[in-house]
Design a protein around this motif. Structure first.
Motif, PDB file in Angstrom:
ATOM      1  N   ALA A 138       0.790  -1.349  -0.022  1.00 23.27           N
ATOM      2  CA  ALA A 138      -0.041   0.119   0.075  1.00 23.27           C
ATOM      3  C   ALA A 138       0.681   1.151  -0.064  1.00 23.27           C
ATOM      4  O   ALA A 138       0.665   2.185  -0.814  1.00 23.27           O
ATOM      5  N   LEU A 139       1.618   1.348   0.940  1.00 22.33           N
ATOM      6  CA  LEU A 139       2.738   2.700   0.751  1.00 22.33           C
ATOM      7  C   LEU A 139       3.580   2.577  -0.444  1.00 22.33           C
ATOM      8  O   LEU A 139       3.610   3.504  -0.862  1.00 22.33           O
ATOM      9  N   MET A 141       2.820   1.890  -3.402  1.00 23.67           N
ATOM     10  CA  MET A 141       2.075   2.201  -4.477  1.00 23.67           C
ATOM     11  C   MET A 141       1.449   3.595  -4.155  1.00 23.67           C
ATOM     12  O   MET A 141       0.894   4.253  -5.111  1.00 23.67           O
ATOM     13  N   GLY A 142       1.821   4.253  -2.965  1.00 23.39           N
ATOM     14  CA  GLY A 142       1.425   5.834  -2.931  1.00 23.39           C
ATOM     15  C   GLY A 142       0.449   5.911  -2.113  1.00 23.39           C
ATOM     16  O   GLY A 142      -0.234   7.119  -2.377  1.00 23.39           O
ATOM     17  N   LEU A 143      -0.104   5.323  -1.273  1.00 18.99           N
ATOM     18  CA  LEU A 143      -1.106   5.528  -0.278  1.00 18.99           C
ATOM     19  C   LEU A 143      -0.159   6.369   0.590  1.00 18.99           C
ATOM     20  O   LEU A 143       0.566   6.037   1.120  1.00 18.99           O
ATOM     21  N   THR A 144      -0.958   7.255   1.195  1.00 17.61           N
ATOM     22  CA  THR A 144      -0.486   8.090   2.372  1.00 17.61           C
ATOM     23  C   THR A 144      -0.846   7.248   3.669  1.00 17.61           C
ATOM     24  O   THR A 144      -1.519   6.342   3.781  1.00 17.61           O
ATOM     25  N   GLN A 147      -4.361   6.980   4.409  1.00 17.96           N
ATOM     26  CA  GLN A 147      -5.037   6.173   3.332  1.00 17.96           C
ATOM     27  C   GLN A 147      -4.797   4.717   3.694  1.00 17.96           C
ATOM     28  O   GLN A 147      -5.667   3.923   3.562  1.00 17.96           O
ATOM     29  N   ARG A 151      -8.211   2.610   4.308  1.00 13.51           N
ATOM     30  CA  ARG A 151      -8.512   1.749   3.363  1.00 13.51           C
ATOM     31  C   ARG A 151      -7.900   0.335   3.368  1.00 13.51           C
ATOM     32  O   ARG A 151      -8.365  -0.673   2.935  1.00 13.51           O
ATOM     33  N   VAL A 152      -6.748   0.180   4.203  1.00 10.92           N
ATOM     34  CA  VAL A 152      -6.200  -1.211   4.268  1.00 10.92           C
ATOM     35  C   VAL A 152      -6.280  -1.872   5.910  1.00 10.92           C
ATOM     36  O   VAL A 152      -6.912  -2.870   6.139  1.00 10.92           O
TER      37      VAL A 152
ATOM     38  N   SER B  77       4.563  10.083  -1.514  1.00  8.05           N
ATOM     39  CA  SER B  77       3.397   9.380  -1.955  1.00  8.05           C
ATOM     40  C   SER B  77       2.995   9.781  -3.563  1.00  8.05           C
ATOM     41  O   SER B  77       2.513   8.732  -4.227  1.00  8.05           O
ATOM     42  N   ARG B  80       5.563   7.410  -5.763  1.00  4.84           N
ATOM     43  CA  ARG B  80       5.291   6.086  -5.778  1.00  4.84           C
ATOM     44  C   ARG B  80       4.065   6.026  -6.774  1.00  4.84           C
ATOM     45  O   ARG B  80       4.212   4.846  -7.038  1.00  4.84           O
ATOM     46  N   ARG B  81       3.150   6.827  -6.938  1.00 12.60           N
ATOM     47  CA  ARG B  81       1.948   6.579  -7.943  1.00 12.60           C
ATOM     48  C   ARG B  81       2.409   6.548  -9.292  1.00 12.60           C
ATOM     49  O   ARG B  81       1.730   5.790 -10.113  1.00 12.60           O
ATOM     50  N   PHE B  93      -4.375  -6.642  -1.213  1.00 12.10           N
ATOM     51  CA  PHE B  93      -5.402  -6.651   0.073  1.00 12.10           C
ATOM     52  C   PHE B  93      -6.413  -7.687   0.036  1.00 12.10           C
ATOM     53  O   PHE B  93      -7.153  -7.786  -0.802  1.00 12.10           O
ATOM     54  N   HIS B  95      -9.238  -7.996   1.745  1.00  9.12           N
ATOM     55  CA  HIS B  95     -10.345  -7.605   1.962  1.00  9.12           C
ATOM     56  C   HIS B  95     -10.881  -6.759   0.505  1.00  9.12           C
ATOM     57  O   HIS B  95     -12.228  -6.389   0.557  1.00  9.12           O
TER      58      HIS B  95
END
Lengths: 234, 383
Positions: A138-139, A141-144, A147, A151-152, B77, B80-81, B93, B95
């Protein structure tokens, strides 16, 4: 103990001519006729349970989020809520009464306090059990941080959070039977108005049990709706 | 998005309190569209080096430039995107459905729902998973399928650079080989710049356009193409690391059609034997090859077989390899058939030339004692 005795008004039973009633037995007829007596205490009991679990959850949840980011707080918060958990309820009411006076408030505060430890620990366990690789991905991929939490981590912690709520709710249903001592009413008061009468004990006690089971079921259903992935297997 | 260039300039990483740096003065240049493999034994800092690029770890010295711009000029952030990220443990994930997992970065970038859905469909197609799988949860997929989803998720927003940390490390050897081949096919289509971390030298040789071999302390031992690495290891460490069978590994880099084969001397039934005998004399094998009208090999013929006027029908056993075979596999076939040469045929079975053990030895070009030409000369002298 004068404050305790002040809360109990022993009542005369209606329908006192029935032999079953006179013998303090289990009397279905009497129960049918007097069931309405239990409606108000049951509502009151439910209000106490729901509001104290909700308040306890709100506080414990915020504490858990705080400790999640600042790990050094885990020990102190576990310790403090643990101490709170060990105070006998009778003593806690006695401590609160001079400040809050009789009524709903001291019962709400005390019962909420008892929920903190269980809920805090379960939220922490839920957050800690989130797979490290899911957080890393998650980190990466650019989630703060926020987030990742929303979200996780939190969605994945739901099963454990709900498990905590279930324990808290069930124990609070039982504990709330003592809330009448603080002047908050509930099914506990109903039990003590006539503690020798089997019919009264069965109905008031039974209502507590039914309430605990129904609330527990509600939480189980809520968990299943909130985490459908838990049941997904190949 | 087009592929980006990546440059590491004198990059170092020193953890506070550690005696030695985890990465020491690492410089690399990766061209756009290239796969750069970071390889080395565990503890060599290859994963650390990769994580410095998307700032999952912050460097303590030097500079990293993505398309000429320092990665430190952007918020982590946001940076990284723009960089695809796939790791060995996949980190799907649990879920979220496969579709939600794949759409993670597009959603962060604010794509609308229709665009996300389209992209998910496109990627499911690209990684070869049925569309209905998009609504399942990761737990309902096999390990190999999850790996593919991990790659798809990393590709989702079409990033110009991908970081992949042992992305096929957790699958069994058979599936790994399949995933590697699939990935190379995929890469041929998408042409991303890729930094690929592995501890497996064979995977490095297979996947890499260029390979950076790191040793303890994040020191770059050699940065070269796979062929260079195998032909000329920079030092003992690299030589050890690529293994004693590096000659065989080089054979895995080339296919039969990539090297010069011996010309095949071919005759057909009914050809005059005089001509056939002439051809046999010219042939390095001393034989002519009988083929059918479609140029498909039938039998090897020697002097004895050519005693009549015309070439008659023969049937024999002809060892053959395909021009698309890896040299390693072709050599293995020859050894298996216990022959020194075989017929190389194309996809239609037509003769393309003769592949011999001698040609392969020459290709490897080892100049040490026992070199094939030397050996042949020595044999001549003795004779």
């Amino acid at each position: 103990m004068s404050f305790l005795l002040a809360q109990i008004e022993l009542r005369d039973r209606t329908g006192g001519t029935d032999s079953c009633v006179l013998e303090n037995g289990f009397c279905p007829t009497w129960i049918r006729e007097n069931l309405s007596e239990y409606v108000e205490p049951t509502q009151r009991h439910l209000e106490l349970v729901v509001s104290s679990v909700a308040l306890g959850f709100a506080i414990a949840f915020l504490l858990a989020l705080l400790a999640h980011r600042r790990r050094f707080l885990v020990g102190p918060i576990t310790g403090a809520t643990g101490v709170l958990y060990t105070i006998p309820s009778l003593a806690l009411f006695a401590l609160l009464l001079p400040i809050t006076g009789f009524g709903f408030l001291p019962a709400l505060l005390a019962l909420s306090g008892y929920n903190l430890l269980v809920i805090f620990r379960n939220v922490m366990a839920g957050l800690d059990n989130v797979p490290a690789e899911a957080k890393d991905a998650a980190l990466g991929m650019g989630l703060t941080e926020n987030q990742v939490l929303r979200r996780v981590e939190l969605p994945l912690a739901i099963p454990e959070i709900v498990a905590g709520l279930r324990i808290a709710t069930t124990t609070t249903v039982g504990l709330a039977a003592l809330a009448f001592i603080a002047g908050a009413g509930g099914l506990g008061g109903q039990i003590l108005t006539d503690p020798n009468f089997k019919s009264n004990i069965v109905v008031a006690g039974g209502l507590c049990v039914v309430m605990a089971i129904l609330l527990d079921l509600l939480l189980v259903v809520a968990e299943r709706v909130a985490s459908p992935w838990k049941r997904a297997t190949a | 998005m087009d592929a980006a260039t990546l440059e590491l300039r004198n990059v170092s990483k020193q953890y506070p309190g550690a005696a030695a740096p985890a990465i020491a003065d690492l410089s690399l240049e990766v061209e756009a569209g290239e796969i750069c493999v970071l390889v080395g034994p565990s503890g060599c800092g290859k994963t650390t080096a990769m994580r410095l690029i998307n700032r999952m770890i912050e460097l303590t010295g030097g500079e990293i430039l993505l398309d000429g711009t320092s990665v430190h000029s952007r918020k982590p952030s946001e940076l990284r995107r723009d960089i695809g990220y796939a790791i060995q443990q996949i980190g799907l994930f649990p879920h979220q459905t496969i579709a939600q997992n794949i759409a993670t970065v597009p959603k962060l970038l604010g794509w609308d729902k229709a665009r996300c859905t389209n992209r998910v469909e496109e990627l499911m197609e690209l990684i070869g998973l049925p569309q209905e799988m998009a609504e399942r949860f990761p737990a309902q997929l096999s390990g190999g399928q999850r790996q593919r989803v991990g790659v798809a998720r990393a590709l989702a927003a079409d990033p110009p650079l991908m970081l992949m940390d042992e992305p096929f490390g957790a699958v069994d050897p058979i599936n790994r080989e399949r995933l590697q081949n699939e990935f190379l096919r995929l890469q041929a289509q998408v042409r991303k710049t890729i930094v690929f971390v592995t501890h497996d030298i064979d995977e490095a040789i297979k996947m890499g356009d260029r390979i950076a071999v790191l040793k303890e302390g994040g020191v770059l031992a050699q940065f070269a193409t796979p062929a260079e690495l195998l032909m000329a290891p920079a030092d003992d460490f690299v030589e050890d690391f690529v293994g004693a069978d590096r000659a065989l590994k080089r054979l895995a880099l080339e296919r039969v059609r990539d090297i010069e084969l011996w010309p095949a001397r071919m005759v057909q039934v009914g050809d005059p034997n005089v001509k056939a005998r002439e051809l046999a004399a010219q042939s390095p094998t001393g034989h002519v090859l009988l083929v059918d009208e479609g140029s498909r090999p039938l039998a090897w013929l020697n002097e004895r077989d050519l005693s009549f006027d015309k070439v008659g029908p023969h049937k024999g056993r002809v060892a053959s390899v395909e021009v698309d075979d890896l040299l390693r596999d072709a050599l293995s076939d020859l050894l298996q058939d216990q022959v020194l040469y075989g017929v190389a045929v194309d996809a239609e079975g037509r003769v393309a030339g003769i592949l011999s053990v001698e040609i392969i030895a020459q290709f490897l070009g080892d100049q040490g004692p026992g070199h094939i030409e030397e050996a042949a000369a020595a044999a001549d002298r003795i004779a």
